[in-house]
Design a protein around this motif. Structure first.
Motif, PDB file in Angstrom:
ATOM      1  N   TRP A  93       0.809  -1.233   0.000  1.00 53.13           N
ATOM      2  CA  TRP A  93       0.000   0.000   0.000  1.00 53.13           C
ATOM      3  C   TRP A  93       0.836   1.274   0.000  1.00 53.13           C
ATOM      4  O   TRP A  93       0.382   2.306  -0.453  1.00 53.13           O
TER       5      TRP A  93
ATOM      6  N   LYS B 204      -5.664   2.905   0.041  1.00 53.01           N
ATOM      7  CA  LYS B 204      -5.128   1.625  -0.436  1.00 53.01           C
ATOM      8  C   LYS B 204      -4.956   0.654   0.730  1.00 53.01           C
ATOM      9  O   LYS B 204      -5.246  -0.545   0.607  1.00 53.01           O
ATOM     10  N   LEU B 205      -4.506   1.157   1.876  1.00 51.02           N
ATOM     11  CA  LEU B 205      -4.348   0.312   3.056  1.00 51.02           C
ATOM     12  C   LEU B 205      -5.697  -0.248   3.500  1.00 51.02           C
ATOM     13  O   LEU B 205      -5.827  -1.439   3.793  1.00 51.02           O
TER      14      LEU B 205
ATOM     15  N   GLN C  63      -6.679  -3.103   1.429  1.00 54.25           N
ATOM     16  CA  GLN C  63      -5.909  -4.313   1.748  1.00 54.25           C
ATOM     17  C   GLN C  63      -6.459  -5.042   2.967  1.00 54.25           C
ATOM     18  O   GLN C  63      -6.512  -6.265   2.999  1.00 54.25           O
TER      19      GLN C  63
END
Length: 137
Positions: free
Chosen positions: A38, A130-131, A134
């Motif tokens: 990420w 993005k994290l 995930q």
């Protein structure tokens, strides 16, 4: 490219709510494989245990300066020769839980010579997005 000696550093600090436990989140902020999912294009550990963080095919070397397992980590960036430098750029990632709401927060402290605060905020919003993808949070 060397920065001029007069570059001004700023401390950017932001907290992001993430719907995942610290146990799940910590490997994403404290391991090369987690960070590469990420935070940057690639992360490799060199033989001297320095992290080589790659963005746009450019290497940026960092050392882990402090770590509290399951809770926080600080990366201090090194110069082109992989040496420590005075007033170095650093990144702190800290996980905090609210006892009242059970929410988990990622506090990001980015100390660097990044000039545009708005651009920096957008960058971190994107990275944390993005994290969240995930970890499913």
């Amino acid at each position: 490219m060397a920065m001029p000696a007069t570059s001004v550093k700023r401390r950017f600090e932001m907290e992001y709510s993430i719907n995942a436990s610290p146990k799940i989140l910590f490997p994403y902020i404290a391991s090369a494989s987690g960070l590469s999912q990420w935070f940057c294009d690639d992360v490799r550990l060199d033989p001297d245990h320095r992290l080589n963080m790659v963005w746009d095919k450019q290497s940026h070397f960092a050392e882990i300066a402090a770590q509290r397992p399951g809770r926080s980590i600080r990366y201090v960036f090194l110069d082109e020769k992989k040496c420590s430098q005075p007033d170095a750029n650093y990144l702190d990632f800290t996980l905090e839980s609210s006892l009242i709401t059970d929410e988990v927060f990622l506090r990001v402290t980015d100390y660097s010579d990044h000039l545009d605060a708005e651009e920096q905020q957008e960058l971190w919003e994107s990275l944390v997005g993005k994290l969240r993808e995930q970890v499913g949070g």
